[in-house]
Design a protein around this motif. Structure first.
Motif, PDB file in Angstrom:
ATOM      1  N   THR A  28       0.818  -1.213   0.000  1.00 53.48           N
ATOM      2  CA  THR A  28       0.000   0.000   0.000  1.00 53.48           C
ATOM      3  C   THR A  28       0.848   1.257   0.000  1.00 53.48           C
ATOM      4  OG1 THR A  28      -1.760  -1.192   1.136  1.00 53.48           O
ATOM      5  CG2 THR A  28      -1.849   1.211   1.220  1.00 53.48           C
ATOM      6  N   VAL A  29       1.905   1.284   0.816  1.00 51.27           N
ATOM      7  CA  VAL A  29       2.778   2.454   0.857  1.00 51.27           C
ATOM      8  C   VAL A  29       3.508   2.614  -0.476  1.00 51.27           C
ATOM      9  CG1 VAL A  29       4.838   3.471   1.951  1.00 51.27           C
ATOM     10  CG2 VAL A  29       3.008   2.508   3.356  1.00 51.27           C
ATOM     11  N   ARG A  30       3.974   1.527  -1.050  1.00 48.63           N
ATOM     12  CA  ARG A  30       4.644   1.611  -2.360  1.00 48.63           C
ATOM     13  C   ARG A  30       3.699   2.176  -3.413  1.00 48.63           C
ATOM     14  NH1 ARG A  30       7.828  -4.170  -2.535  1.00 48.63           N
ATOM     15  NH2 ARG A  30       9.483  -3.563  -1.101  1.00 48.63           N
ATOM     16  N   ASP A  42       1.007  16.867   2.761  1.00 51.95           N
ATOM     17  CA  ASP A  42       0.927  18.023   3.661  1.00 51.95           C
ATOM     18  C   ASP A  42       1.050  17.659   5.133  1.00 51.95           C
ATOM     19  OD1 ASP A  42       0.705  19.779   1.569  1.00 51.95           O
ATOM     20  OD2 ASP A  42      -1.490  19.797   1.595  1.00 51.95           O
ATOM     21  N   GLU A  43       0.370  16.603   5.563  1.00 49.44           N
ATOM     22  CA  GLU A  43       0.416  16.252   6.986  1.00 49.44           C
ATOM     23  C   GLU A  43       1.594  15.351   7.324  1.00 49.44           C
ATOM     24  OE1 GLU A  43      -2.675  13.468   8.431  1.00 49.44           O
ATOM     25  OE2 GLU A  43      -3.239  13.278   6.330  1.00 49.44           O
ATOM     26  N   GLY A  44       2.331  14.926   6.330  1.00 45.82           N
ATOM     27  CA  GLY A  44       3.441  14.012   6.535  1.00 45.82           C
ATOM     28  C   GLY A  44       2.975  12.578   6.345  1.00 45.82           C
ATOM     29  N   LEU A  48      -0.196  10.428   8.130  1.00 51.31           N
ATOM     30  CA  LEU A  48      -1.245   9.915   7.245  1.00 51.31           C
ATOM     31  C   LEU A  48      -1.440   8.413   7.425  1.00 51.31           C
ATOM     32  CD1 LEU A  48      -3.200  10.254   4.795  1.00 51.31           C
ATOM     33  CD2 LEU A  48      -1.207   9.713   3.364  1.00 51.31           C
ATOM     34  N   VAL A  49      -0.345   7.667   7.408  1.00 49.47           N
ATOM     35  CA  VAL A  49      -0.434   6.205   7.547  1.00 49.47           C
ATOM     36  C   VAL A  49      -0.981   5.821   8.921  1.00 49.47           C
ATOM     37  CG1 VAL A  49       0.900   4.058   7.651  1.00 49.47           C
ATOM     38  CG2 VAL A  49       1.330   5.708   5.812  1.00 49.47           C
ATOM     39  N   ILE A  50      -0.491   6.469   9.966  1.00 51.00           N
ATOM     40  CA  ILE A  50      -0.971   6.157  11.315  1.00 51.00           C
ATOM     41  C   ILE A  50      -2.471   6.410  11.405  1.00 51.00           C
ATOM     42  CG2 ILE A  50      -0.848   6.819  13.752  1.00 51.00           C
ATOM     43  CD1 ILE A  50       1.509   5.059  12.666  1.00 51.00           C
ATOM     44  N   GLU A  54      -4.933   3.484  12.147  1.00 50.47           N
ATOM     45  CA  GLU A  54      -5.428   3.486  13.517  1.00 50.47           C
ATOM     46  C   GLU A  54      -6.958   3.457  13.596  1.00 50.47           C
ATOM     47  OE1 GLU A  54      -3.606   5.216  17.526  1.00 50.47           O
ATOM     48  OE2 GLU A  54      -4.133   6.786  16.087  1.00 50.47           O
ATOM     49  N   VAL A  55      -7.632   4.184  12.733  1.00 47.18           N
ATOM     50  CA  VAL A  55      -9.095   4.231  12.784  1.00 47.18           C
ATOM     51  C   VAL A  55      -9.709   2.844  12.573  1.00 47.18           C
ATOM     52  CG1 VAL A  55     -11.177   5.159  11.703  1.00 47.18           C
ATOM     53  CG2 VAL A  55      -9.275   6.679  12.245  1.00 47.18           C
ATOM     54  N   PRO A  56      -9.389   2.143  11.485  1.00 45.97           N
ATOM     55  CA  PRO A  56      -9.979   0.808  11.338  1.00 45.97           C
ATOM     56  C   PRO A  56      -9.499  -0.183  12.393  1.00 45.97           C
ATOM     57  CG  PRO A  56      -8.542   1.304   9.470  1.00 45.97           C
ATOM     58  CD  PRO A  56      -8.632   2.534  10.307  1.00 45.97           C
ATOM     59  N   LEU A  57      -8.264  -0.031  12.875  1.00 46.45           N
ATOM     60  CA  LEU A  57      -7.767  -0.896  13.935  1.00 46.45           C
ATOM     61  C   LEU A  57      -8.623  -0.734  15.188  1.00 46.45           C
ATOM     62  CD1 LEU A  57      -5.645  -2.771  15.274  1.00 46.45           C
ATOM     63  CD2 LEU A  57      -4.326  -0.693  15.781  1.00 46.45           C
ATOM     64  N   LEU A  58      -8.833   0.494  15.598  1.00 45.15           N
ATOM     65  CA  LEU A  58      -9.647   0.747  16.790  1.00 45.15           C
ATOM     66  C   LEU A  58     -11.080   0.248  16.594  1.00 45.15           C
ATOM     67  CD1 LEU A  58      -8.424   4.367  17.650  1.00 45.15           C
ATOM     68  CD2 LEU A  58      -7.798   2.238  18.813  1.00 45.15           C
ATOM     69  N   ARG A  59     -11.636   0.531  15.437  1.00 43.49           N
ATOM     70  CA  ARG A  59     -13.013   0.114  15.148  1.00 43.49           C
ATOM     71  C   ARG A  59     -13.156  -1.406  15.209  1.00 43.49           C
ATOM     72  NH1 ARG A  59     -13.551   2.090  10.171  1.00 43.49           N
ATOM     73  NH2 ARG A  59     -13.980   4.176  10.921  1.00 43.49           N
ATOM     74  N   GLU A  60     -12.232  -2.119  14.614  1.00 39.39           N
ATOM     75  CA  GLU A  60     -12.311  -3.581  14.579  1.00 39.39           C
ATOM     76  C   GLU A  60     -12.071  -4.211  15.942  1.00 39.39           C
ATOM     77  OE1 GLU A  60     -13.429  -5.512  12.086  1.00 39.39           O
ATOM     78  OE2 GLU A  60     -13.850  -3.587  11.127  1.00 39.39           O
ATOM     79  N   VAL A  61     -11.094  -3.689  16.682  1.00 43.78           N
ATOM     80  CA  VAL A  61     -10.811  -4.242  18.008  1.00 43.78           C
ATOM     81  C   VAL A  61     -11.992  -3.983  18.943  1.00 43.78           C
ATOM     82  CG1 VAL A  61      -9.298  -4.093  20.037  1.00 43.78           C
ATOM     83  CG2 VAL A  61      -8.309  -4.187  17.748  1.00 43.78           C
TER      84      VAL A  61
END
Length: 93
Positions: A28-30, A42-44, A48-50, A54-61
């Motif tokens: 995905t990053v590539r 712009d945000e770095g 952006l990756v975090i 993080e959002v789907p990780l938190l939602r799923e857990v």
């Protein structure tokens, strides 16, 4: 921009030593970097990756633990106050 470009053979090398999650992130990053080229995020890229992970990780857990913040926090390896802060930050409360 301070990007490091990998030699073609290294950039396309098999990632068999990585976990499935690591391989997914690598691909995905590539793809993202190829899509944006030398355009600056712009945000770095790290932020952006975090945020995107993080959002789907938190939602799923949270879903896996039926909304129980104590169990979800334990599974994530963070304390419950930190989990609540993150859930609030992303509008997941």
């Amino acid at each position: 921009m301070n990007a490091v470009r990998l030699p073609v053979n290294e950039a396309t090398r098999e990632t068999s030593s990585q976990s499935a999650l690591g391989e997914c992130v690598t691909r995905t990053v590539r793809r993202y970097l190829a899509d944006i080229g030398d355009t600056v995020c712009d945000e770095g890229l790290h932020a952006l990756v975090i945020r995107e992970v993080e959002v789907p990780l938190l939602r799923e857990v949270m879903a896996f633990h039926d909304g129980n913040q104590s169990r979800a926090a334990a599974a994530l390896g963070i304390n419950r106050a930190t989990l609540r802060k993150k859930l609030s930050q992303y509008g997941l409360l």
